[in-house]
Structure formats: C-alpha cells, structure tokens
Design an enzyme around this catalytic site. Structure first.
Site, short mmCIF file in Angstrom:
data_model
loop_
_atom_site.label_atom_id
_atom_site.label_comp_id
_atom_site.label_asym_id
_atom_site.label_seq_id
_atom_site.Cartn_x
_atom_site.Cartn_y
_atom_site.Cartn_z
N ILE A 102 -6.03 13.11 2.69
CA ILE A 102 -5.55 11.84 2.18
C ILE A 102 -4.28 11.39 2.90
O ILE A 102 -3.30 12.14 2.95
CB ILE A 102 -5.38 11.90 0.64
CG1 ILE A 102 -4.79 10.60 0.09
CG2 ILE A 102 -4.54 13.07 0.17
CD1 ILE A 102 -5.04 10.42 -1.39
N THR A 103 -4.33 10.20 3.48
CA THR A 103 -3.13 9.65 4.12
C THR A 103 -2.30 8.93 3.06
O THR A 103 -2.83 8.48 2.04
CB THR A 103 -3.48 8.67 5.26
OG1 THR A 103 -4.06 7.50 4.70
CG2 THR A 103 -4.44 9.29 6.27
N GLY A 104 -1.00 8.85 3.30
CA GLY A 104 -0.13 8.23 2.29
C GLY A 104 -0.08 9.10 1.04
O GLY A 104 -0.03 8.60 -0.08
N SER A 108 3.52 9.56 -1.73
CA SER A 108 4.09 8.62 -2.70
C SER A 108 2.97 7.88 -3.42
O SER A 108 1.81 7.89 -2.99
CB SER A 108 4.98 7.64 -1.92
OG SER A 108 5.34 6.53 -2.70
N GLY A 109 3.32 7.22 -4.52
CA GLY A 109 2.45 6.24 -5.17
C GLY A 109 1.03 6.71 -5.47
O GLY A 109 0.80 7.81 -5.97
N TYR A 114 -0.37 -8.99 5.46
CA TYR A 114 -0.86 -7.89 4.62
C TYR A 114 -2.28 -8.21 4.10
O TYR A 114 -3.18 -7.36 4.14
CB TYR A 114 0.11 -7.68 3.46
CG TYR A 114 -0.34 -6.65 2.45
CD1 TYR A 114 -0.32 -5.29 2.75
CD2 TYR A 114 -0.82 -7.04 1.20
CE1 TYR A 114 -0.75 -4.34 1.84
CE2 TYR A 114 -1.25 -6.10 0.27
CZ TYR A 114 -1.21 -4.76 0.59
OH TYR A 114 -1.64 -3.82 -0.32
N1 LIG Z 1 1.00 -0.91 -5.24
C1 LIG Z 1 0.10 -1.86 -5.42
O1 LIG Z 1 0.20 -2.72 -6.32
C2 LIG Z 1 -1.10 -1.92 -4.51
C3 LIG Z 1 -2.10 -2.88 -4.80
C4 LIG Z 1 -3.22 -2.92 -3.97
C5 LIG Z 1 -3.35 -2.06 -2.91
N2 LIG Z 1 -2.35 -1.17 -2.64
C6 LIG Z 1 -2.53 -0.25 -1.49
O2 LIG Z 1 -2.38 1.08 -1.93
C7 LIG Z 1 -2.06 1.91 -0.83
C8 LIG Z 1 -0.97 2.89 -1.24
O3 LIG Z 1 0.20 2.16 -1.53
P1 LIG Z 1 1.14 2.50 -2.76
O4 LIG Z 1 1.09 1.35 -3.69
O5 LIG Z 1 0.88 3.85 -3.27
O6 LIG Z 1 2.57 2.41 -2.04
P2 LIG Z 1 3.62 3.54 -1.65
O7 LIG Z 1 4.09 4.27 -2.86
O8 LIG Z 1 4.64 2.84 -0.80
O9 LIG Z 1 2.79 4.55 -0.74
C9 LIG Z 1 2.45 4.22 0.58
C10 LIG Z 1 2.14 5.50 1.32
O10 LIG Z 1 1.81 5.15 2.68
C11 LIG Z 1 2.63 5.92 3.55
N3 LIG Z 1 2.90 5.23 4.81
C12 LIG Z 1 3.39 3.99 4.99
N4 LIG Z 1 3.57 3.75 6.30
C13 LIG Z 1 3.18 4.87 6.96
C14 LIG Z 1 3.14 5.25 8.32
N5 LIG Z 1 3.56 4.44 9.29
N6 LIG Z 1 2.69 6.48 8.63
C15 LIG Z 1 2.29 7.35 7.66
N7 LIG Z 1 2.31 7.05 6.35
C16 LIG Z 1 2.75 5.82 6.00
C17 LIG Z 1 3.90 6.15 2.77
O11 LIG Z 1 4.63 7.22 3.34
P3 LIG Z 1 6.23 7.38 3.14
O12 LIG Z 1 6.39 8.21 1.89
O13 LIG Z 1 6.66 8.09 4.38
O14 LIG Z 1 6.81 6.00 3.02
C18 LIG Z 1 3.35 6.43 1.39
O15 LIG Z 1 2.89 7.76 1.28
C19 LIG Z 1 -1.69 0.97 0.32
O16 LIG Z 1 -2.75 0.92 1.23
C20 LIG Z 1 -1.53 -0.37 -0.36
O17 LIG Z 1 -1.85 -1.44 0.50
C21 LIG Z 1 -1.24 -1.07 -3.41
#
Ligand SMILES: NC(=O)c1ccc[n+]([C@@H]2O[C@H](COP(=O)([O-])OP(=O)(O)OC[C@H]3O[C@@H](n4cnc5c(N)ncnc54)[C@H](OP(=O)(O)O)[C@@H]3O)[C@@H](O)[C@H]2O)c1
Length: 286
Positions: A8-10, A13-14, A165
């Site tokens: 799993i990438t990312g 966090s979150g 985005y």
């Molecule tokens: N939050 C929402 O409401 C929402 C809604 C719809 C879709 N999404 C999608 O859900 C997914 C996860 O996001 P999240 O909401 O969980 O946000 P998040 O807490 O900011 O998590 C994002 C994750 O992506 C990683 N990441 C970002 N840039 C990266 C890079 N250059 N290389 C490697 N890892 C990278 C971050 O790593 P670091 O810890 O190093 O920053 C973090 O683990 C995303 O694809 C987002 O578009 C989110």
C-alpha cells in the site's frame, strides 16, 4: 484472503494508514510505502501494534514524485516479495502552486497518476503470477466535471490546484477501467473508489489558509477508519472480483462521471502515460 501480501502506497498517514492497520488486524501481510524514513517507521510500528498474530509488516521508501524512485521501488519489490496479492495505489496529494518534477512532469500528475501507472505496470507480471490478485486505486468524487487535458498534460497553459487534482482523480478512474480491460481473463482485477470526505492529512501541505479550511471541514468529515472501509472491503471481499474495472463509493458500485466512462479517453490516456514514462526512462539513462 488472510495471509495475503498487500502493498500500500501512502501508508504513513490518513486513509492508507487506517487501511493498513485494519488489514493487518485481519491477518494480512502488509508492506507500506512511505517517502520519509522516520514517518514510515512510526506508521509501521502502529500497524504492528494492531496486527494479528503472524501477520508481517514491512516498509519501503520511495518519493513517488520521481519516476526513478518508482522504478527502484518496483525493483525492490520484485527482489523482496515473491508474491504481491494486492497492490493499493493510495498515495495522493493536491498542490495549490504548480510545480514540475525533475522528470519534467507536473507534480500532481506525477504523484497521483503517473506513479500508480508506472508502479502497476512494472509489477504486473508479479501480480499475474500471484492470481487471484487485485489492484486498487484511491480516486475521488472530485473527478466529477473534470476532463483530461490531452493538449496540456503538464498544465503549462492553465493551472489551478483543485482543478488539477480533479483531473488526476479522473485519470485514476480511466486508468482502472483500461487496466481491467487489458487484464481481462488474467485473474488480476482492478478497482477504484472514493473514500468520502475524510479528516486526514490531505491538503495540509498548502499553507495556513488551506490548513484552516481543512480544519473547518473536519466536523463534516468522516474518520480515517470510515474512509478506509471501502478500501479494506475491496482488498478482501470475495464479491469484488465480479465487478472488474468498477468505481465504488461506500462499498457499492457507482457509475463515475460521463468522462470517467469514456473508453477512448481511457485508451488514449494509457498510451500517453506509457509515452511519458518511457520519456523519463530515456532521459534518466542519458
Ligand atoms: N481526504 C479526503 O477527503 C479524500 C477524499 C477523496 C480521495 N482522497 C484520496 O485519498 C488518498 C489518501 O489521502 P489521505 O486523505 O489519506 O491524505 P493524507 O493523510 O495526506 O495521506 C496521503 C498519503 O500519501 C503520501 N504521499 C503524498 N505524496 C507522496 C509522494 N510524493 N511520495 C510518496 N508518498 C506520498 C503521504 O505521505 P507523507 O506521510 O510522506 O506525506 C501520505 O501517506 C489520496 O489519493 C487522496 O487523493 C482523499
């Protein structure tokens, strides 16, 4: 599915971290990809704390903004993991200011679309050798109303953080549908999903005002655990394999926007993405 190898990438966090914790608790073997060593180690320790007995938790480091780092990551996975049962392309971000990576690619496109595209294609043979296997990509309802800017892929002519985005989240859907089409009959399925509005670390990288806006949205947002529910279900449920190429919201198949159902755009995006990745590979060899 218990005991499968899930990448799993990312996962630092979150939604990604919450999904990794839930999957490890179910007994799945997890490897998270993070770009920062300390954050990745801390996340892995959290996942280990909830993991079922016998479940393994591994870490890999890669900045997905770099195509070279994605290639090194794939090579490391191929060297270390004889099976990849589930690949989860979850890492993603939004950037209010346009930035260009060392590969000459606009940053949102590089992280949210090209990194999953390249990582998946590089791991495809391993996924095919691990059937029945799954590829899941985190998209968003933010894709609604967006089009792929085929005449301006690096967003030179116009750039807005949210608009860009949205394009990348549409790309996640088109990538998934074309991937599923190409994988028909292979035993590898591809799905994508919208996690809901989630109180995560998302959009905390864009300065004080955006941070404040995200904090104001928290009362309307769901928890990361709730946001991860559909992802965990897509990774584990036996029902999922029957709905190849689909877009899911709250564990239900939903038609994406008309642009997300455009088969020709999906094929064109695939070819253009291949060309973008090939270009970065050639330039890296120079
Ligand atoms: N939050 C929402 O409401 C929402 C809604 C719809 C879709 N999404 C999608 O859900 C997914 C996860 O996001 P999240 O909401 O969980 O946000 P998040 O807490 O900011 O998590 C994002 C994750 O992506 C990683 N990441 C970002 N840039 C990266 C890079 N250059 N290389 C490697 N890892 C990278 C971050 O790593 P670091 O810890 O190093 O920053 C973090 O683990 C995303 O694809 C987002 O578009 C989110």
């Amino acid at each position: 599915m218990t005991g499968k190898q899930i990448m799993i990438t990312g996962g630092t966090s979150g939604i990604g971290l919450a999904a990794a914790e839930a999957l490890a608790a179910l007994g799945e073997n997890i490897v998270i990809v993070g770009r920062n060593e300390t954050r990745t180690k801390i996340a892995a320790a959290r996942i280990r704390a909830t993991a079922a007995k016998g479940a393994t938790v591994g870490t890999l480091i890669a900045d997905l903004a770099s195509q070279g780092a994605v290639r090194n990551l794939a090579a490391e996975v191929l060297g270390r993991y004889p099976r990849v049962d589930v690949l989860i392309n979850n890492a993603g971000a939004m950037y209010t200011t346009r930035q260009v990576t060392n590969d000459g690619i606009e940053l949102t496109w590089a992280v949210n679309h090209l990194a999953p595209f390249l990582l998946t294609t590089l791991l495809l043979d391993r996924l095919k050798a691990s059937t029945p296997s799954r590829i899941i990509t985190t998209s968003s309802e933010a894709h609604q109303g967006a089009d792929i800017p085929f005449d301006d892929l690096i967003a030179e002519k116009s750039y807005g953080g949210f608009a860009r985005y949205k394009q990348t989240k549409l790309a996640n859907i088109l990538f998934t549908s074309e991937l599923a089409r190409r994988l028909t009959g292979s035993g590898v399925t591809a799905h994508c999903f919208h996690p809901g509005l989630v109180a995560s670390g998302f959009n905390r990288n864009n300065g004080l005002l955006m941070n404040l806006a995200m904090t104001m949205l928290w009362p309307m947002s769901r928890s990361v655990e709730k946001g991860a529910e559909t992802l965990v279900w897509l990774a584990t449920s036996a029902d999922v394999v029957k709905t190849d190429g689909g877009y899911f919201v709250d564990m239900e198949w939903q038609p994406p926007s008309p642009q997300g159902q455009d088969v020709q755009a999906a094929q064109r995006l695939w070819e253009i993405s291949e060309a973008q990745c090939a270009r970065s590979s050639t330039e890296a060899r120079r």
